[in-house]
Motif scaffolding. Structure first.
Motif, PDB file in Angstrom:
ATOM      1  N   LEU A  47       0.839  -1.071   0.105  1.00  0.00           N
ATOM      2  CA  LEU A  47       0.083   0.109   0.009  1.00  0.00           C
ATOM      3  C   LEU A  47       0.829   1.166  -0.010  1.00  0.00           C
ATOM      4  O   LEU A  47       0.379   2.185  -0.932  1.00  0.00           O
ATOM      5  CB  LEU A  47      -1.095   0.016   1.289  1.00  0.00           C
ATOM      6  N   ILE A  48       1.981   1.171   0.971  1.00  0.00           N
ATOM      7  CA  ILE A  48       2.868   2.530   0.847  1.00  0.00           C
ATOM      8  C   ILE A  48       3.533   2.798  -0.464  1.00  0.00           C
ATOM      9  O   ILE A  48       3.781   3.832  -0.763  1.00  0.00           O
ATOM     10  CB  ILE A  48       4.017   2.454   1.918  1.00  0.00           C
ATOM     11  N   ALA A  49       3.758   1.584  -1.024  1.00  0.00           N
ATOM     12  CA  ALA A  49       4.535   1.692  -2.559  1.00  0.00           C
ATOM     13  C   ALA A  49       3.364   2.283  -3.360  1.00  0.00           C
ATOM     14  O   ALA A  49       3.860   3.248  -4.174  1.00  0.00           O
ATOM     15  CB  ALA A  49       4.884   0.223  -2.981  1.00  0.00           C
ATOM     16  N   ASP A  50       2.256   1.789  -3.408  1.00  0.00           N
ATOM     17  CA  ASP A  50       1.123   2.250  -4.318  1.00  0.00           C
ATOM     18  C   ASP A  50       1.052   3.833  -4.134  1.00  0.00           C
ATOM     19  O   ASP A  50       0.800   4.609  -5.020  1.00  0.00           O
ATOM     20  CB  ASP A  50      -0.103   1.526  -4.151  1.00  0.00           C
ATOM     21  N   LEU A  51       0.905   4.265  -2.732  1.00  0.00           N
ATOM     22  CA  LEU A  51       0.620   5.627  -2.543  1.00  0.00           C
ATOM     23  C   LEU A  51       1.554   6.438  -2.888  1.00  0.00           C
ATOM     24  O   LEU A  51       1.347   7.712  -3.452  1.00  0.00           O
ATOM     25  CB  LEU A  51       0.401   5.896  -0.860  1.00  0.00           C
ATOM     26  N   THR A  52       2.742   6.243  -2.642  1.00  0.00           N
ATOM     27  CA  THR A  52       4.072   7.192  -3.134  1.00  0.00           C
ATOM     28  C   THR A  52       3.991   7.178  -4.382  1.00  0.00           C
ATOM     29  O   THR A  52       4.201   8.240  -4.998  1.00  0.00           O
ATOM     30  CB  THR A  52       5.204   6.427  -2.788  1.00  0.00           C
ATOM     31  N   ARG A  53       3.590   5.977  -5.294  1.00  0.00           N
ATOM     32  CA  ARG A  53       3.738   6.289  -6.839  1.00  0.00           C
ATOM     33  C   ARG A  53       2.522   7.074  -7.269  1.00  0.00           C
ATOM     34  O   ARG A  53       2.602   7.926  -8.159  1.00  0.00           O
ATOM     35  CB  ARG A  53       3.587   4.880  -7.438  1.00  0.00           C
ATOM     36  N   SER A  54       1.198   6.942  -6.527  1.00  0.00           N
ATOM     37  CA  SER A  54       0.242   7.715  -7.063  1.00  0.00           C
ATOM     38  C   SER A  54       0.325   9.190  -6.703  1.00  0.00           C
ATOM     39  O   SER A  54      -0.244  10.025  -7.418  1.00  0.00           O
ATOM     40  CB  SER A  54      -1.190   7.133  -6.455  1.00  0.00           C
ATOM     41  N   MET A  57       5.523  10.812  -5.145  1.00  0.00           N
ATOM     42  CA  MET A  57       6.502  10.931  -3.955  1.00  0.00           C
ATOM     43  C   MET A  57       8.024   9.964  -4.257  1.00  0.00           C
ATOM     44  O   MET A  57       7.629   9.027  -4.780  1.00  0.00           O
ATOM     45  CB  MET A  57       6.047  10.758  -2.804  1.00  0.00           C
ATOM     46  N   PRO A  58       8.964  10.310  -3.554  1.00  0.00           N
ATOM     47  CA  PRO A  58      10.211   9.056  -3.518  1.00  0.00           C
ATOM     48  C   PRO A  58       9.617   7.932  -2.721  1.00  0.00           C
ATOM     49  O   PRO A  58       8.868   8.119  -1.918  1.00  0.00           O
ATOM     50  CB  PRO A  58      11.273  10.099  -3.004  1.00  0.00           C
ATOM     51  N   ALA A  59      10.509   6.969  -2.838  1.00  0.00           N
ATOM     52  CA  ALA A  59       9.972   5.806  -2.117  1.00  0.00           C
ATOM     53  C   ALA A  59      10.187   6.020  -0.723  1.00  0.00           C
ATOM     54  O   ALA A  59      10.899   6.688  -0.344  1.00  0.00           O
ATOM     55  CB  ALA A  59      10.865   4.477  -2.558  1.00  0.00           C
ATOM     56  N   VAL A  60       9.304   5.405   0.057  1.00  0.00           N
ATOM     57  CA  VAL A  60       9.289   5.300   1.603  1.00  0.00           C
ATOM     58  C   VAL A  60       9.273   4.004   2.069  1.00  0.00           C
ATOM     59  O   VAL A  60       8.699   3.103   1.496  1.00  0.00           O
ATOM     60  CB  VAL A  60       8.009   6.062   2.196  1.00  0.00           C
ATOM     61  N   VAL A  61      10.226   3.785   2.986  1.00  0.00           N
ATOM     62  CA  VAL A  61      10.392   2.459   3.747  1.00  0.00           C
ATOM     63  C   VAL A  61       9.717   2.381   5.122  1.00  0.00           C
ATOM     64  O   VAL A  61       9.736   3.270   5.831  1.00  0.00           O
ATOM     65  CB  VAL A  61      11.742   2.001   3.986  1.00  0.00           C
TER      66      VAL A  61
END
Length: 469
Positions: free
Chosen positions: A337-344, A347-351
Motif C-alpha cells: 500500500l505504501i508503495a502504491d501511495l507514493t507512486r500515486s 513521491m520518492p520511495a518510503v520504507v
C-alpha cells in the motif's frame, strides 16, 4: 491398474421416461456419461456401485406428488454420500419444495421445462466446485502461476483458501456471493473472479444496490425505451444490457428492498428481462457476483430477504477473513500500500521500519484494509521522511484525534468546551480523580466543583472523600 474415468458420470432420477431420454441426450452431447433410473431404491443401488459424480433428481414421483418422497431420497443420498452434488428438478409451482431441498444439502435446483444451455452451465459449475475438485493444500506460488491474482496481497492460509476457490469457480458461470466485513476487499475478489473468467474480454459492470432508489430500480437495471415515462426522452440501456456476455457485480445486495428482490429473482430464474416500456424480451447473458457485509441468512430468518433469491445468489459462497484474522499479512499489505501511495502522489520511495510494521500488525483494524490504507496515507502526508517509524504513526494518530476533537469543539460555548474536555479526560482515565485533575491542571477540589457544575456523574468517587461532599 484400472484406467481412470475421463468423463464425469451423472445419474438421472426421474419417473418420466421422456425426461430421462432428453436429459441423457443433452448430457452425452455435453461430454458426460449418463445413467438413468425411475425410483429411489434403484437409485441407491446405482450410487453404491457406479461411482457417480453428480445427481439430477426429480422432486416428485408418480405414487406420491407431495414431494416428501423426493426429500427423503435427497436426505438419504446426502447422509451416505455427503460430498456428492445433487441438482433438483422441480415444476414451477414447487419452487418452495426445491428450496427446502437446498436447505437439506442439494447444490441447487432448476425448473421444468429447462433451458439446455443454462442447465449445462449449472452442471459444469456444480462439478467444478464439488468437494472432490481439489483436496491439495493451496500454495501461493502455484496459484499465481495458474491465475491472475497480482492485485491480491497475502499468504495467510485463509486467504489462500479464498484464492483456490476463485481459481475453481472463475471459469464457470456459477453465481458467487462474497461475504465479509466492510473494507476486507470484496470488490477486489469480484474483480479477480471476472479477470480469470472466460468473460474477461468485456469489462465487468459494478452496481451499488444500496444506492438505487426503488422508483428507479427497473430503469437502472433493465433500461427503458423512449416515452416509457415522463422524463424518458431517449432509449436507455440498463445494467443487465451493459453487462451482456460479461459479469454483473451487485454490491451491497443486502440493502435491496423486498419488492426489487422479486424483480431480480425473476430475471435470474428466467434469464431474461424486459426494458421499461418495451414489448420485446431481452436475454440476460450475464454472470452474477454479489457481495454484502450483512449476514443474508439472518436477513432471510428475519423475513427481510427472500429465501429463494438467497439460494439463487449463493451457489458459491466466499467468506473473506477480517484483517485481524490474518495479521501475518499486514506487513505485506502495508508495504504494498505504501508503495502504491507514493507512486500515486509522485513521491520518492518510503520504507516502513520494523518498529512501524510491528505496531501496524498489533492494531485491531475494525475498518480492515480500508482503514489500514487510510492510516498509511495520512502518515505519509503528515511526515516527510524516507523511513517511517512507530513514533511517526503515533504522531499521525494523535493528530487525527486532535482534528476530531477540534471539529467537535468548533462552535461550542466556553462552558460546553470545558464540559467536553472534562468528560473526555474522565473517559480516558476511567474516572480517576487524581489523574484527571493532574491532566487538566486543576486541584481535586476544583475538579469536583466542575463535575458538580456540569452534572458529570463520577462513578469512581470515594464516598469518604472530603472534596466530594
Amino acid at each position: 491398474m484400472t484406467e481412470a474415468r475421463s468423463l464425469p458420470r451423472i445419474l438421472i432420477i426421474d419417473d418420466d421416461a421422456s425426461v430421462q431420454v432428453s436429459l441423457a441426450l443433452l448430457l452425452k452431447q455435453s461430454g458426460y456419461t449418463a445413467l438413468s433410473c425411475d425410483e429411489p431404491q434403484q437409485a441407491m443401488q446405482i450410487l453404491a456401485t457406479q461411482g457417480i459424480d453428480l445427481v439430477l433428481q426429480d422432486m416428485n414421483f408418480s405414487l406420491q406428488t407431495s414431494g416428501e418422497e423426493g426429500l427423503n431420497l435427497l436426505t438419504e443420498i446426502k447422509k451416505l454420500y455427503p460430498g456428492l452434488p445433487v441438482l433438483l428438478m422441480t415444476a414451477w409451482g414447487s419452487i418452495a419444495l426445491a428450496v427446502r431441498g437446498v436447505k437439506l444439502g442439494a447444490a441447487d435446483f432448476f425448473t421444468k421445462p429447462w433451458n439446455n444451455t443454462q442447465l449445462v452451465q449449472l452442471i459444469g459449475s456444480t462439478l467444478a466446485y464439488s468437494p472432490g475438485a481439489s483436496a491439495s493444500k493451496p500454495d501461493r506460488r502455484l496459484l499465481d502461476q495458474q491465475f491472475e491474482f497480482a492485485d491480491i496481497v497475502g499468504e495467510h492460509p485463509e486467504l489462500l483458501k479464498v484464492l483456490a476457490t476463485i481459481g475453481r469457480v472463475a471459469k464457470t458461470n456459477a453465481a458467487v456471493l462474497i461475504l465479509g466485513e466492510s473494507g476486507t476487499g470484496k470488490e477486489l475478489i469480484a474483480d479477480a473472479i471476472h479477470r480469470n473468467s472466460p468473460r474477461a474480454a468485456r469489462p465487468a459492470i459494478k452496481v451499488n444496490m444500496g444506492a438505487i432508489t426503488p422508483s428507479l430500480f427497473e430503469s437502472e437495471m433493465f433500461g427503458h425505451v423512449r416515452g416509457a415515462f415522463t422524463d424518458a426522452k431517449t432509449d436507455r440501456k440498463g445494467h443487465f444490457a451493459s453487462a451482456s456476455q460479461s459479469t454483473l457485480f451487485l454490491d451491497e445486495i443486502g440493502e435491496l428492498n423486498r419488492n426489487d428482490q422479486v424483480k431480480l429473482l425473476r430475471v435470474l430464474q428466467n434469464q431474461s428481462y424486459q426494458p421499461v416500456g418495451a414489448s420485446k424480451t431481452e436475454q440476460a447473458d450475464v454472470r452474477i457476483i454479489s457481495a454484502t457485509n450483512r449476514e443474508l441468512a439472518e436477513l432471510v430468518a428475519a423475513n427481510e430477504f427472500r429465501e429463494d433469491l438467497f439460494y439463487r445468489l449463493n451457489l458459491i459462497t466466499i467468506r473473506l477473513p477480517a484483517l485481524r484474522e490474518r495479521r501475518s499479512d499486514i506487513p505485506l499489505l502495508a508495504q504494498r500500500l505504501i508503495a502504491d501511495l507514493t507512486r500515486s502522489y509522485g513521491m520518492p520511495a518510503v520504507v516502513l521500519s520494523p518498529s512501524a510494521l510491528n505496531w501496524l500488525s498489533s492494531r485491531h483494524w475494525p475498518g480492515n484494509i480500508r482503514q489500514l490504507r487510510q492510516c498509511l496515507e495520512r502518515t505519509l502526508l503528515l511526515v516527510d521522511k524516507p523511513l517511517l517509524e512507530q513514533n511517526d504513526f503515533l504522531f499521525s494518530e494523535q493528530h487525527e484525534e486532535a482534528q476530531q476533537q477540534a471539529s467537535v469543539i468548533d462552535g461550542l460555548t466556553l462552558d460546553q468546551v470545558e464540559k467536553h474536555m472534562i468528560e473526555k479526560a474522565m473517559e480516558q482515565h476511567q474516572g480517576n480523580i487524581t489523574r484527571v485533575a493532574k491532566v487538566l491542571g486543576l486541584s481535586r477540589f476544583t475538579l469536583y466543583r466542575r463535575l458538580e457544575k456540569h452534572q458529570i456523574v463520577n462513578a469512581e468517587a470515594d464516598d469518604n472523600d472530603e472534596y466530594a461532599k
